[in-house]
Design a protein around this motif. Structure first.
Motif, PDB file in Angstrom:
ATOM      1  N   LEU A  51      44.181  45.695  32.504  1.00 41.04           N
ATOM      2  CA  LEU A  51      44.604  46.240  33.788  1.00 41.04           C
ATOM      3  C   LEU A  51      45.553  45.264  34.457  1.00 41.04           C
ATOM      4  N   THR A  52      46.576  45.780  35.110  1.00 40.58           N
ATOM      5  CA  THR A  52      47.486  44.931  35.878  1.00 40.58           C
ATOM      6  C   THR A  52      47.519  45.415  37.320  1.00 40.58           C
ATOM      7  N   GLY A  53      47.815  44.486  38.211  1.00 43.73           N
ATOM      8  CA  GLY A  53      47.907  44.836  39.626  1.00 43.73           C
ATOM      9  C   GLY A  53      46.573  45.210  40.239  1.00 43.73           C
ATOM     10  N   VAL A  54      45.526  44.434  39.941  1.00 47.43           N
ATOM     11  CA  VAL A  54      44.191  44.792  40.430  1.00 47.43           C
ATOM     12  C   VAL A  54      43.751  44.027  41.675  1.00 47.43           C
ATOM     13  N   LEU A  55      44.440  42.933  41.988  1.00 46.53           N
ATOM     14  CA  LEU A  55      44.006  42.135  43.141  1.00 46.53           C
ATOM     15  C   LEU A  55      44.321  42.843  44.451  1.00 46.53           C
ATOM     16  N   THR A  56      43.342  42.888  45.341  1.00 52.52           N
ATOM     17  CA  THR A  56      43.565  43.451  46.670  1.00 52.52           C
ATOM     18  C   THR A  56      44.348  42.448  47.508  1.00 52.52           C
ATOM     19  N   ALA A  57      44.885  42.894  48.620  1.00 50.76           N
ATOM     20  CA  ALA A  57      45.621  42.000  49.521  1.00 50.76           C
ATOM     21  C   ALA A  57      44.704  40.872  49.997  1.00 50.76           C
ATOM     22  N   ALA A  58      43.454  41.187  50.292  1.00 54.48           N
ATOM     23  CA  ALA A  58      42.499  40.176  50.746  1.00 54.48           C
ATOM     24  C   ALA A  58      42.247  39.135  49.651  1.00 54.48           C
ATOM     25  N   GLU A  59      42.129  39.584  48.409  1.00 61.11           N
ATOM     26  CA  GLU A  59      41.909  38.653  47.298  1.00 61.11           C
ATOM     27  C   GLU A  59      43.124  37.753  47.093  1.00 61.11           C
ATOM     28  N   GLN A  60      44.309  38.322  47.180  1.00 65.64           N
ATOM     29  CA  GLN A  60      45.534  37.524  47.040  1.00 65.64           C
ATOM     30  C   GLN A  60      45.610  36.467  48.139  1.00 65.64           C
ATOM     31  N   HIS A  61      45.271  36.863  49.352  1.00 61.21           N
ATOM     32  CA  HIS A  61      45.292  35.919  50.475  1.00 61.21           C
ATOM     33  C   HIS A  61      44.247  34.820  50.265  1.00 61.21           C
ATOM     34  N   LEU A  62      43.058  35.172  49.826  1.00 59.77           N
ATOM     35  CA  LEU A  62      41.985  34.213  49.579  1.00 59.77           C
ATOM     36  C   LEU A  62      42.428  33.162  48.569  1.00 59.77           C
ATOM     37  N   VAL A  63      43.022  33.602  47.481  1.00 59.85           N
ATOM     38  CA  VAL A  63      43.460  32.688  46.426  1.00 59.85           C
ATOM     39  C   VAL A  63      44.540  31.741  46.939  1.00 59.85           C
ATOM     40  N   LYS A  64      45.437  32.249  47.782  1.00 60.10           N
ATOM     41  CA  LYS A  64      46.533  31.418  48.309  1.00 60.10           C
ATOM     42  C   LYS A  64      46.068  30.465  49.408  1.00 60.10           C
ATOM     43  N   SER A  65      45.039  30.858  50.171  1.00 58.43           N
ATOM     44  CA  SER A  65      44.647  30.072  51.339  1.00 58.43           C
ATOM     45  C   SER A  65      43.685  28.926  51.019  1.00 58.43           C
TER      46      SER A  65
ATOM     47  N   ASN B 170      39.325  26.237  43.918  1.00 59.06           N
ATOM     48  CA  ASN B 170      38.272  26.873  44.717  1.00 59.06           C
ATOM     49  C   ASN B 170      38.513  28.376  44.861  1.00 59.06           C
ATOM     50  N   GLY B 171      39.750  28.749  45.197  1.00 58.86           N
ATOM     51  CA  GLY B 171      40.078  30.160  45.364  1.00 58.86           C
ATOM     52  C   GLY B 171      39.901  30.926  44.068  1.00 58.86           C
ATOM     53  N   ARG B 172      40.397  30.361  42.979  1.00 61.68           N
ATOM     54  CA  ARG B 172      40.277  31.002  41.663  1.00 61.68           C
ATOM     55  C   ARG B 172      38.811  31.184  41.284  1.00 61.68           C
ATOM     56  N   ASN B 173      38.025  30.122  41.408  1.00 56.01           N
ATOM     57  CA  ASN B 173      36.614  30.196  41.025  1.00 56.01           C
ATOM     58  C   ASN B 173      35.846  31.201  41.876  1.00 56.01           C
ATOM     59  N   LEU B 174      36.109  31.206  43.183  1.00 56.38           N
ATOM     60  CA  LEU B 174      35.419  32.134  44.075  1.00 56.38           C
ATOM     61  C   LEU B 174      35.744  33.582  43.717  1.00 56.38           C
ATOM     62  N   LEU B 175      37.020  33.874  43.499  1.00 53.99           N
ATOM     63  CA  LEU B 175      37.428  35.230  43.139  1.00 53.99           C
ATOM     64  C   LEU B 175      36.811  35.657  41.806  1.00 53.99           C
TER      65      LEU B 175
ATOM     66  N   SER C  88      42.888  37.085  35.919  1.00 54.79           N
ATOM     67  CA  SER C  88      43.818  36.012  36.243  1.00 54.79           C
ATOM     68  C   SER C  88      44.202  36.123  37.711  1.00 54.79           C
ATOM     69  N   THR C  89      43.992  35.045  38.448  1.00 57.99           N
ATOM     70  CA  THR C  89      44.387  35.035  39.860  1.00 57.99           C
ATOM     71  C   THR C  89      45.883  34.775  40.003  1.00 57.99           C
ATOM     72  N   VAL C  90      46.530  34.360  38.932  1.00 54.70           N
ATOM     73  CA  VAL C  90      47.966  34.099  38.960  1.00 54.70           C
ATOM     74  C   VAL C  90      48.757  35.385  38.737  1.00 54.70           C
ATOM     75  N   THR C  91      48.384  36.136  37.687  1.00 58.39           N
ATOM     76  CA  THR C  91      49.143  37.336  37.335  1.00 58.39           C
ATOM     77  C   THR C  91      48.534  38.625  37.877  1.00 58.39           C
ATOM     78  N   GLY C  92      47.271  38.579  38.304  1.00 53.86           N
ATOM     79  CA  GLY C  92      46.600  39.794  38.757  1.00 53.86           C
ATOM     80  C   GLY C  92      46.206  40.699  37.608  1.00 53.86           C
ATOM     81  N   GLU C  93      46.160  40.140  36.398  1.00 54.20           N
ATOM     82  CA  GLU C  93      45.769  40.902  35.214  1.00 54.20           C
ATOM     83  C   GLU C  93      44.269  40.734  34.983  1.00 54.20           C
TER      84      GLU C  93
END
Length: 126
Positions: free
Chosen positions: A43-57, A62-67, A102-107
């Motif tokens: 699957l591609t493009g699965v991260l929600t806006a909230a998840e993307q923000h969490l990983v970046k913030s 920490n963000g990757r592991n939590l997600l 993947s928190t980088v590609t959203g795959e």
């Protein structure tokens, strides 16, 4: 009896519906590959806006592991639903399920090991 393509298309539809209902949004794209007794779903493009923000913030690790922990827990909680869907489409029981994102590609990749290779038009049971 279904063809291999019909099985793979049914899995794509079921996984997309699952993502929409259980994760809050469907993937941008989904492909299923039936290889013997393995069913690989990508699957591609699965991260929600909230998840993307969490990983970046948060700090990267920490963000990757939590997600990954949250997604893994959600998949494990809904595992019976996914296994039932796969069994209904393939006609074969699921032996195991593996998942990563993947928190980088959203795959996201989901791998189902089936108890045996499903029968489909044009092939014989292996």
């Amino acid at each position: 009896m279904k063809s291999q393509g019909e099985i793979e298309a049914g899995i794509c539809e079921g996984i997309s519906r699952f993502e929409q209902e259980y994760m809050g949004r469907g993937p941008k794209d989904v492909h299923a590959y039936l290889i013997g007794d393995l069913l690989v779903v990508r699957l591609t493009g699965v991260l929600t806006a909230a998840e993307q923000h969490l990983v970046k913030s948060l700090p990267a690790e920490n963000g990757r592991n939590l997600l990954k922990q949250v997604r893994t827990q959600l998949i494990e909680t809904a595992r019976p639903v996914m296994e039932t869907m796969v069994q209904e489409i393939t006609g074969v029981k699921v032996s195991s399920l593996h998942h990563d994102i993947s928190t980088v590609t959203g795959e996201e990749v989901v791998l189902f090991t089936l108890s045996e290779s499903p029968l489909f038009r044009g092939t014989k049971k292996q």
